[in-house]
Design a protein around this motif. Structure first.
Motif, mmCIF file in Angstrom:
data_model
loop_
_atom_site.group_PDB
_atom_site.id
_atom_site.type_symbol
_atom_site.label_atom_id
_atom_site.label_comp_id
_atom_site.label_asym_id
_atom_site.label_seq_id
_atom_site.Cartn_x
_atom_site.Cartn_y
_atom_site.Cartn_z
ATOM 1 N N ALA A 113 75.358 8.633 34.502
ATOM 2 C CA ALA A 113 76.022 8.323 33.233
ATOM 3 C C ALA A 113 75.000 7.932 32.175
ATOM 4 O O ALA A 113 75.088 8.353 31.011
ATOM 5 C CB ALA A 113 77.043 7.206 33.438
ATOM 6 N N GLN A 114 74.000 7.130 32.571
ATOM 7 C CA GLN A 114 72.977 6.742 31.597
ATOM 8 C C GLN A 114 72.127 7.937 31.199
ATOM 9 O O GLN A 114 71.742 8.079 30.032
ATOM 10 C CB GLN A 114 72.095 5.624 32.154
ATOM 11 C CG GLN A 114 71.090 5.137 31.109
ATOM 12 C CD GLN A 114 70.262 3.955 31.569
ATOM 13 O OE1 GLN A 114 70.514 3.359 32.611
ATOM 14 N NE2 GLN A 114 69.253 3.605 30.773
ATOM 15 N N GLY A 115 71.816 8.811 32.152
ATOM 16 C CA GLY A 115 71.034 10.005 31.840
ATOM 17 C C GLY A 115 71.707 10.861 30.784
ATOM 18 O O GLY A 115 71.043 11.415 29.898
ATOM 19 N N ARG A 116 73.028 10.969 30.868
ATOM 20 C CA ARG A 116 73.767 11.736 29.852
ATOM 21 C C ARG A 116 73.617 11.084 28.485
ATOM 22 O O ARG A 116 73.473 11.767 27.468
ATOM 23 C CB ARG A 116 75.235 11.822 30.255
ATOM 24 C CG ARG A 116 75.500 12.734 31.443
ATOM 25 C CD ARG A 116 76.920 12.581 31.951
ATOM 26 N NE ARG A 116 77.223 13.548 32.999
ATOM 27 C CZ ARG A 116 78.235 13.444 33.852
ATOM 28 N NH1 ARG A 116 79.047 12.389 33.771
ATOM 29 N NH2 ARG A 116 78.436 14.368 34.767
ATOM 30 N N ARG A 117 73.629 9.746 28.468
ATOM 31 C CA ARG A 117 73.498 9.044 27.193
ATOM 32 C C ARG A 117 72.083 9.146 26.634
ATOM 33 O O ARG A 117 71.885 9.106 25.418
ATOM 34 C CB ARG A 117 73.884 7.567 27.361
ATOM 35 C CG ARG A 117 75.342 7.324 27.710
ATOM 36 C CD ARG A 117 75.710 5.855 27.581
ATOM 37 N NE ARG A 117 75.080 5.025 28.593
ATOM 38 C CZ ARG A 117 75.577 4.762 29.796
ATOM 39 N NH1 ARG A 117 76.728 5.319 30.167
ATOM 40 N NH2 ARG A 117 74.946 3.961 30.648
ATOM 41 N N GLU A 118 71.097 9.267 27.509
ATOM 42 C CA GLU A 118 69.695 9.279 27.089
ATOM 43 C C GLU A 118 69.176 10.693 26.817
ATOM 44 O O GLU A 118 68.073 10.858 26.273
ATOM 45 C CB GLU A 118 68.816 8.657 28.184
ATOM 46 C CG GLU A 118 69.094 7.197 28.468
ATOM 47 C CD GLU A 118 68.407 6.276 27.486
ATOM 48 O OE1 GLU A 118 67.808 6.774 26.513
ATOM 49 O OE2 GLU A 118 68.465 5.050 27.696
ATOM 50 N N ALA A 119 69.945 11.709 27.178
ATOM 51 C CA ALA A 119 69.434 13.082 27.173
ATOM 52 C C ALA A 119 68.902 13.512 25.812
ATOM 53 O O ALA A 119 67.825 14.119 25.716
ATOM 54 C CB ALA A 119 70.521 14.040 27.649
ATOM 55 N N SER A 120 69.627 13.231 24.753
ATOM 56 C CA SER A 120 69.192 13.688 23.432
ATOM 57 C C SER A 120 67.907 12.987 23.003
ATOM 58 O O SER A 120 67.036 13.602 22.375
ATOM 59 C CB SER A 120 70.298 13.466 22.396
ATOM 60 O OG SER A 120 70.623 12.086 22.300
ATOM 61 N N ARG A 121 67.766 11.715 23.340
ATOM 62 C CA ARG A 121 66.535 10.986 22.987
ATOM 63 C C ARG A 121 65.336 11.577 23.728
ATOM 64 O O ARG A 121 64.257 11.771 23.156
ATOM 65 C CB ARG A 121 66.687 9.487 23.336
ATOM 66 C CG ARG A 121 65.470 8.646 22.981
ATOM 67 C CD ARG A 121 65.781 7.167 23.081
ATOM 68 N NE ARG A 121 65.886 6.715 24.439
ATOM 69 C CZ ARG A 121 64.881 6.107 25.119
ATOM 70 N NH1 ARG A 121 63.707 5.930 24.509
ATOM 71 N NH2 ARG A 121 65.052 5.687 26.336
ATOM 72 N N VAL A 122 65.528 11.880 25.004
ATOM 73 C CA VAL A 122 64.458 12.494 25.782
ATOM 74 C C VAL A 122 64.096 13.855 25.219
ATOM 75 O O VAL A 122 62.913 14.214 25.070
ATOM 76 C CB VAL A 122 64.849 12.586 27.263
ATOM 77 C CG1 VAL A 122 63.813 13.382 28.067
ATOM 78 C CG2 VAL A 122 65.040 11.189 27.873
ATOM 79 N N ALA A 123 65.120 14.639 24.887
ATOM 80 C CA ALA A 123 64.882 15.979 24.346
ATOM 81 C C ALA A 123 64.103 15.919 23.033
ATOM 82 O O ALA A 123 63.166 16.718 22.812
ATOM 83 C CB ALA A 123 66.211 16.713 24.143
ATOM 84 N N ARG A 124 64.446 14.968 22.163
ATOM 85 C CA ARG A 124 63.731 14.827 20.892
ATOM 86 C C ARG A 124 62.264 14.494 21.136
ATOM 87 O O ARG A 124 61.378 15.043 20.493
ATOM 88 C CB ARG A 124 64.377 13.763 20.021
ATOM 89 C CG ARG A 124 65.688 14.185 19.367
ATOM 90 C CD ARG A 124 66.082 13.219 18.261
ATOM 91 N NE ARG A 124 66.237 11.856 18.731
ATOM 92 C CZ ARG A 124 67.362 11.363 19.233
ATOM 93 N NH1 ARG A 124 68.448 12.129 19.346
ATOM 94 N NH2 ARG A 124 67.422 10.115 19.636
ATOM 95 N N PHE A 125 62.027 13.581 22.084
ATOM 96 C CA PHE A 125 60.656 13.216 22.394
ATOM 97 C C PHE A 125 59.848 14.396 22.889
ATOM 98 O O PHE A 125 58.669 14.555 22.553
ATOM 99 C CB PHE A 125 60.643 12.097 23.445
ATOM 100 C CG PHE A 125 59.272 11.738 23.951
ATOM 101 C CD1 PHE A 125 58.423 10.958 23.181
ATOM 102 C CD2 PHE A 125 58.816 12.227 25.171
ATOM 103 C CE1 PHE A 125 57.142 10.644 23.631
ATOM 104 C CE2 PHE A 125 57.547 11.921 25.632
ATOM 105 C CZ PHE A 125 56.703 11.116 24.860
ATOM 106 N N LEU A 126 60.497 15.250 23.660
ATOM 107 C CA LEU A 126 59.815 16.427 24.217
ATOM 108 C C LEU A 126 59.729 17.581 23.226
ATOM 109 O O LEU A 126 59.172 18.633 23.545
ATOM 110 C CB LEU A 126 60.547 16.884 25.492
ATOM 111 C CG LEU A 126 60.541 15.885 26.655
ATOM 112 C CD1 LEU A 126 61.441 16.391 27.785
ATOM 113 C CD2 LEU A 126 59.123 15.658 27.170
ATOM 114 N N GLY A 127 60.309 17.396 22.047
ATOM 115 C CA GLY A 127 60.253 18.429 21.027
ATOM 116 C C GLY A 127 61.196 19.584 21.275
ATOM 117 O O GLY A 127 60.944 20.708 20.842
#
Length: 291
Positions: A276-290
């Motif tokens: 559940a937390q991974g789903r919430r964090e996914a967009s932040r991680v994706a932005r960091f990875l470009g």
């Protein structure tokens, strides 16, 4: 600076294994390309619980299967309860930590001595029994054809040791050493040396990926969790010389762990909370990875 990317998987008991697996699958649910970028990192670094996850990822087994192992009733049938609580383990360390004038390495040596004494108790789990538990966690007992680093601490010197496929150490032994929580599990014998949990000195050990330019760390503890060594995980990650991003366990995840993250019963709720937390964090991680 090198542009290699590292996925750093921190320590946190059985709850940490389950949570990190869940976070990665949750990211994959929302932004599959972000999860693939993490899984395809140039370097996998695992400490304690994270060493299990790193070795599992290195085996090539899918996130879906690894997650299923965490939430199924039979997936953890080989796990055993240590018979101690985190509070009891912490109590064992207090005298070592309070030694006036001692260096970090000297304090770690004292903790190593405590770990060795605890392993000699009549009711202690035998080293061979514990090794079999670790062996059953790993889909493959061979080092992968990619860069995998696993941390442990030499109990005689207090030295941080980073195992890899050039170390001449079996993968099961490296992971067992990294997961040898003092007071819960026996130190692991490798050659003429004995090792304890790589997370005792740092749950993250991000110094082991200083040759990388980018690091993403999954840390199964709160961002404000203190460290007995003065430098908390958030501070350590923040001091990484390259670009870094950390995903710390949120309050919902920490609540899901229950009172003892070493208790096999914590696995399923920790995995679900991590997803559940991974789903919430996914967009932040994706932005960091470009992405």
């Amino acid at each position: 600076m090198a542009e290699d990317r590292a996925l750093v998987l921190a320590g946190g008991g059985l709850a940490g294994i389950a949570w990190e697996t869940g976070v990665l699958l949750g990211i994959s649910d929302e932004v599959p390309e972000a999860a693939q970028a993490l899984l395809g990192a140039d370097v996998l670094l695992g400490t304690s619980a994270g060493s299990t996850v790193a070795a599992q990822l290195g085996s090539g087994v899918s996130l879906d299967e690894l997650f299923a192992r965490q939430v199924s009733e039979t997936g953890g049938a080989h796990e055993i309860h240590p018979g101690v609580t985190i509070d009891a383990i912490t109590e064992l360390f207090l005298s070592a930590m309070l030694t006036p004038g001692a260096t970090k390495e000297q304090k770690l040596q004292k903790i190593g001595a405590v770990a060795l004494d605890a392993s000699r108790r009549p009711d202690a789990v035998a080293e061979s029994v514990r090794r079999e538990v670790i062996a059953r966690r790993l889909p493959s007992h061979d080092w992968p054809q990619r860069t995998l680093r696993i941390t442990g601490i030499d109990i005689a010197t207090g030295e941080l040791v980073v195992f890899d496929n050039e170390s001449g150490v079996e993968l099961v032994d490296a992971v067992a050493a990294s997961c040898a929580v003092p007071g819960a599990w026996p130190p692991v014998t490798i050659g003429d040396r004995r090792f304890m949990d790589g997370g005792v000195g740092s749950t993250v050990n991000i110094s082991a990926v200083q040759d990388c330019g980018v690091a993403v760390a999954l840390v199964p503890s709160g961002q404000d969790s203190p460290s007995p060594w003065g430098t908390a995980a958030a501070e350590e990650i923040g001091a990484f010389p390259g670009a870094s991003l950390a995903v710390f366990a949120d309050p919902e995840s920490i609540a899901a762990y229950g009172p003892n993250p070493l208790d096999p019963a914590c696995r399923a709720p920790s995995a679900e909370a991590g997803r559940a937390q991974g789903r919430r964090e996914a967009s932040r991680v994706a932005r960091f990875l470009g992405l």
